[in-house]
Design a protein around this motif. Structure first.
Motif, PDB file in Angstrom:
ATOM      1  N   HIS A   1       0.846  -1.195   0.000  1.00  0.00           N
ATOM      2  CA  HIS A   1       0.000   0.000   0.000  1.00  0.00           C
ATOM      3  C   HIS A   1       0.878   1.240   0.000  1.00  0.00           C
ATOM      4  CE1 HIS A   1      -2.830  -3.036   1.628  1.00  0.00           C
ATOM      5  NE2 HIS A   1      -3.751  -2.310   1.020  1.00  0.00           N
ATOM      6  N   MET A   2       0.382   2.293  -0.621  1.00  0.00           N
ATOM      7  CA  MET A   2       1.104   3.554  -0.657  1.00  0.00           C
ATOM      8  C   MET A   2       1.226   4.166   0.743  1.00  0.00           C
ATOM      9  SD  MET A   2      -0.317   5.597  -3.985  1.00  0.00           S
ATOM     10  CE  MET A   2       0.401   5.350  -5.607  1.00  0.00           C
ATOM     11  N   LYS A   3       2.268   4.968   0.910  1.00  0.00           N
ATOM     12  CA  LYS A   3       2.440   5.751   2.123  1.00  0.00           C
ATOM     13  C   LYS A   3       2.298   7.223   1.763  1.00  0.00           C
ATOM     14  CE  LYS A   3       5.722   6.863   5.808  1.00  0.00           C
ATOM     15  NZ  LYS A   3       7.106   6.666   6.329  1.00  0.00           N
ATOM     16  N   GLU A   4       1.618   7.978   2.626  1.00  0.00           N
ATOM     17  CA  GLU A   4       1.418   9.406   2.374  1.00  0.00           C
ATOM     18  C   GLU A   4       2.480  10.216   3.102  1.00  0.00           C
ATOM     19  OE1 GLU A   4      -2.574  11.686   1.864  1.00  0.00           O
ATOM     20  OE2 GLU A   4      -2.046  11.867   3.993  1.00  0.00           O
ATOM     21  N   ASP A   5       3.134  11.114   2.384  1.00  0.00           N
ATOM     22  CA  ASP A   5       4.146  12.000   2.956  1.00  0.00           C
ATOM     23  C   ASP A   5       3.825  13.441   2.608  1.00  0.00           C
ATOM     24  OD1 ASP A   5       5.831  10.121   4.233  1.00  0.00           O
ATOM     25  OD2 ASP A   5       6.692   9.568   2.300  1.00  0.00           O
ATOM     26  N   GLU A   6       4.441  14.349   3.338  1.00  0.00           N
ATOM     27  CA  GLU A   6       4.220  15.777   3.112  1.00  0.00           C
ATOM     28  C   GLU A   6       5.325  16.348   2.234  1.00  0.00           C
ATOM     29  OE1 GLU A   6       4.015  19.819   5.823  1.00  0.00           O
ATOM     30  OE2 GLU A   6       3.018  18.020   6.561  1.00  0.00           O
ATOM     31  N   ASN A   7       4.937  17.148   1.233  1.00  0.00           N
ATOM     32  CA  ASN A   7       5.895  17.825   0.377  1.00  0.00           C
ATOM     33  C   ASN A   7       6.442  19.072   1.056  1.00  0.00           C
ATOM     34  OD1 ASN A   7       5.573  16.059  -1.888  1.00  0.00           O
ATOM     35  ND2 ASN A   7       3.606  17.057  -2.317  1.00  0.00           N
ATOM     36  N   GLU A   8       7.445  19.681   0.416  1.00  0.00           N
ATOM     37  CA  GLU A   8       8.052  20.882   0.971  1.00  0.00           C
ATOM     38  C   GLU A   8       7.066  22.039   1.063  1.00  0.00           C
ATOM     39  OE1 GLU A   8      11.325  21.649  -1.580  1.00  0.00           O
ATOM     40  OE2 GLU A   8      12.550  19.990  -0.820  1.00  0.00           O
ATOM     41  N   ASP A   9       6.064  22.076   0.175  1.00  0.00           N
ATOM     42  CA  ASP A   9       5.095  23.174   0.181  1.00  0.00           C
ATOM     43  C   ASP A   9       3.882  22.890   1.064  1.00  0.00           C
ATOM     44  OD1 ASP A   9       3.818  21.232  -1.262  1.00  0.00           O
ATOM     45  OD2 ASP A   9       3.607  22.386  -3.100  1.00  0.00           O
ATOM     46  N   GLY A  10       3.926  21.796   1.823  1.00  0.00           N
ATOM     47  CA  GLY A  10       2.835  21.474   2.728  1.00  0.00           C
ATOM     48  C   GLY A  10       1.788  20.551   2.147  1.00  0.00           C
ATOM     49  N   SER A  11       1.805  20.339   0.837  1.00  0.00           N
ATOM     50  CA  SER A  11       0.870  19.406   0.218  1.00  0.00           C
ATOM     51  C   SER A  11       1.314  17.970   0.525  1.00  0.00           C
ATOM     52  CB  SER A  11       0.812  19.635  -1.293  1.00  0.00           C
ATOM     53  OG  SER A  11       2.088  19.394  -1.888  1.00  0.00           O
ATOM     54  N   THR A  12       0.448  17.026   0.251  1.00  0.00           N
ATOM     55  CA  THR A  12       0.772  15.631   0.523  1.00  0.00           C
ATOM     56  C   THR A  12       0.785  14.818  -0.772  1.00  0.00           C
ATOM     57  OG1 THR A  12      -1.559  15.085   0.938  1.00  0.00           O
ATOM     58  CG2 THR A  12      -0.202  15.717   2.843  1.00  0.00           C
ATOM     59  N   LYS A  13       1.512  13.734  -0.740  1.00  0.00           N
ATOM     60  CA  LYS A  13       1.552  12.837  -1.889  1.00  0.00           C
ATOM     61  C   LYS A  13       1.663  11.408  -1.372  1.00  0.00           C
ATOM     62  CE  LYS A  13       6.591  12.925  -2.485  1.00  0.00           C
ATOM     63  NZ  LYS A  13       7.709  13.159  -3.418  1.00  0.00           N
ATOM     64  N   LYS A  14       1.138  10.488  -2.161  1.00  0.00           N
ATOM     65  CA  LYS A  14       1.220   9.081  -1.824  1.00  0.00           C
ATOM     66  C   LYS A  14       2.179   8.382  -2.783  1.00  0.00           C
ATOM     67  CE  LYS A  14      -3.345   8.392   0.281  1.00  0.00           C
ATOM     68  NZ  LYS A  14      -4.590   7.597   0.218  1.00  0.00           N
ATOM     69  N   ALA A  15       2.921   7.414  -2.268  1.00  0.00           N
ATOM     70  CA  ALA A  15       3.862   6.690  -3.117  1.00  0.00           C
ATOM     71  C   ALA A  15       4.208   5.349  -2.482  1.00  0.00           C
ATOM     72  CB  ALA A  15       5.131   7.506  -3.334  1.00  0.00           C
ATOM     73  N   TYR A  16       4.602   4.414  -3.322  1.00  0.00           N
ATOM     74  CA  TYR A  16       5.228   3.190  -2.854  1.00  0.00           C
ATOM     75  C   TYR A  16       6.699   3.511  -2.653  1.00  0.00           C
ATOM     76  CZ  TYR A  16       0.941   1.305  -4.807  1.00  0.00           C
ATOM     77  OH  TYR A  16      -0.373   1.072  -5.099  1.00  0.00           O
ATOM     78  N   LYS A  17       7.305   2.980  -1.597  1.00  0.00           N
ATOM     79  CA  LYS A  17       8.672   3.401  -1.339  1.00  0.00           C
ATOM     80  C   LYS A  17       9.424   2.388  -0.482  1.00  0.00           C
ATOM     81  CE  LYS A  17       7.650   7.327   0.258  1.00  0.00           C
ATOM     82  NZ  LYS A  17       7.875   8.673   0.778  1.00  0.00           N
ATOM     83  N   ALA A  18      10.723   2.611  -0.424  1.00  0.00           N
ATOM     84  CA  ALA A  18      11.605   1.840   0.445  1.00  0.00           C
ATOM     85  C   ALA A  18      12.953   2.536   0.471  1.00  0.00           C
ATOM     86  CB  ALA A  18      11.763   0.399  -0.047  1.00  0.00           C
ATOM     87  N   VAL A  19      13.710   2.275   1.519  1.00  0.00           N
ATOM     88  CA  VAL A  19      15.082   2.760   1.619  1.00  0.00           C
ATOM     89  C   VAL A  19      15.994   1.542   1.693  1.00  0.00           C
ATOM     90  CG1 VAL A  19      16.734   4.145   2.928  1.00  0.00           C
ATOM     91  CG2 VAL A  19      14.328   4.844   2.834  1.00  0.00           C
ATOM     92  N   PRO A  20      16.560   1.093   0.555  1.00  0.00           N
ATOM     93  CA  PRO A  20      17.537   0.008   0.591  1.00  0.00           C
ATOM     94  C   PRO A  20      18.798   0.469   1.336  1.00  0.00           C
ATOM     95  CG  PRO A  20      16.703   0.351  -1.644  1.00  0.00           C
ATOM     96  CD  PRO A  20      16.250   1.512  -0.823  1.00  0.00           C
ATOM     97  N   MET A  21      19.296  -0.415   2.205  1.00  0.00           N
ATOM     98  CA  MET A  21      20.502  -0.134   2.974  1.00  0.00           C
ATOM     99  C   MET A  21      21.635  -1.002   2.432  1.00  0.00           C
ATOM    100  SD  MET A  21      18.547  -0.277   6.652  1.00  0.00           S
ATOM    101  CE  MET A  21      20.087  -0.364   7.566  1.00  0.00           C
ATOM    102  N   LEU A  22      22.704  -0.362   1.940  1.00  0.00           N
ATOM    103  CA  LEU A  22      23.829  -1.065   1.345  1.00  0.00           C
ATOM    104  C   LEU A  22      24.945  -1.162   2.380  1.00  0.00           C
ATOM    105  CD1 LEU A  22      22.100   0.045  -1.040  1.00  0.00           C
ATOM    106  CD2 LEU A  22      24.225   0.247  -2.334  1.00  0.00           C
ATOM    107  N   LEU A  23      25.190  -2.344   2.887  1.00  0.00           N
ATOM    108  CA  LEU A  23      26.220  -2.545   3.906  1.00  0.00           C
ATOM    109  C   LEU A  23      27.595  -2.236   3.316  1.00  0.00           C
ATOM    110  CD1 LEU A  23      26.740  -3.541   6.832  1.00  0.00           C
ATOM    111  CD2 LEU A  23      27.020  -5.838   5.877  1.00  0.00           C
ATOM    112  N   LYS A  24      28.349  -1.391   3.987  1.00  0.00           N
ATOM    113  CA  LYS A  24      29.641  -0.960   3.460  1.00  0.00           C
ATOM    114  C   LYS A  24      30.642  -2.099   3.353  1.00  0.00           C
ATOM    115  CE  LYS A  24      29.317   3.911   4.768  1.00  0.00           C
ATOM    116  NZ  LYS A  24      29.937   5.036   5.498  1.00  0.00           N
ATOM    117  N   ASP A  25      30.489  -3.125   4.177  1.00  0.00           N
ATOM    118  CA  ASP A  25      31.420  -4.251   4.142  1.00  0.00           C
ATOM    119  C   ASP A  25      31.228  -5.127   2.914  1.00  0.00           C
ATOM    120  OD1 ASP A  25      32.319  -3.347   6.589  1.00  0.00           O
ATOM    121  OD2 ASP A  25      31.131  -4.769   7.759  1.00  0.00           O
ATOM    122  N   THR A  26      30.036  -5.099   2.306  1.00  0.00           N
ATOM    123  CA  THR A  26      29.725  -6.053   1.231  1.00  0.00           C
ATOM    124  C   THR A  26      29.216  -5.405  -0.061  1.00  0.00           C
ATOM    125  OG1 THR A  26      27.487  -6.318   2.146  1.00  0.00           O
ATOM    126  CG2 THR A  26      29.169  -7.901   2.867  1.00  0.00           C
TER     127      THR A  26
END
Length: 237
Positions: free
Chosen positions: A44-69
């Motif tokens: 499901h989409m997540k709703e976030d706030e834009n810089e101008d105060g408006s909101t937007k919905k998007a599918y998202k993720a933050v991949p974490m790249l381990l520095k060792d590998t």
């Protein structure tokens, strides 16, 4: 339909060139293998706030790249990012790049990682470890069944799970269709596809709750012999 051509392979990463139906080249995409996810919203989409105060919905993720590998994966992403800046004759400041050094973050789990903020307005195809789609539009039509599958996808791709993601770095020129205001130019990243790899029990954020301790017999007065510690007088709550 466009196709992907493999042009480079590295440790825990692959670089693809999109080939359009007419034979022209599209954007480059990167397969980031065995990365841990933070803040995923895949079913499901997540709703976030834009810089101008408006909101937007998007599918998202933050991949974490381990520095060792994942040094080669990070370098591959930076290579594509630099190509985008060169092609558009811009130099994007680090604060407006989607890739960050996790050691600069206050989040403990980001330490010794690079992080890439990815989002997409169209739901990315989600696959299990065998490559099978969790939700195949050609096979699943019933609305209730679709919703159940999407809830399951959100459960599977929780914060902390290990996944492989297909991402698409792109350049944002600061202009938004239908708006006169201009925004800072950025290097952004689309979330094109995702595959479950492993759940090793790591969980970020609220995570999943083991509620077994609160349930007792449906016809009993107590919950596993515990006490609610509530006064009989509701006014005393």
């Amino acid at each position: 339909m466009s196709a992907l051509k493999l042009i480079k392979t590295g440790k825990n990463c692959k670089l693809y060139q999109q080939i359009n139906a007419n034979g022209s080249e599209g954007p480059k995409l990167i397969l980031l293998e065995r990365v841990r996810l933070s803040f995923p919203a895949i079913g499901h989409m997540k709703e976030d706030e834009n810089e101008d105060g408006s909101t937007k919905k998007a599918y998202k993720a933050v991949p974490m790249l381990l520095k060792d590998t994942h040094v080669e994966a990070k370098d591959m992403f930076v290579q594509v990012m630099n190509e985008l800046m060169t092609a558009n004759k811009v130099k994007i400041p680090p604060e407006y790049r989607c890739i960050k050094n996790g050691d600069d973050s206050e989040r403990e789990e980001y330490q010794n990682h690079w992080t890439i903020s990815c989002s997409e307005t169209r739901r990315p195809p989600a696959r299990d470890e065998t490559g099978r789609l969790y939700l195949d539009p050609a096979k699943v039509k019933d609305g209730d069944q679709v919703e159940a599958i999407l809830n399951n996808i959100d459960e599977i791709f929780h914060g902390g799970v290990i996944a492989t993601v297909l991402v698409r770095p792109w350049y944002f020129d600061g202009k938004v269709k239908g708006k006169t205001k201009t925004y800072p130019k950025r290097i952004c990243c689309g979330l094109t596809g995702i595959q479950f790899v492993e759940d090793d029990g790591t969980s970020y954020g609220q995570g999943r709750i083991d509620d077994s301790a609160v349930w007792g017999s449906a016809d009993g007065d107590d919950l596993n012999g515990g006490s609610t510690d509530l006064d009989d007088d509701p006014d005393g709550l």
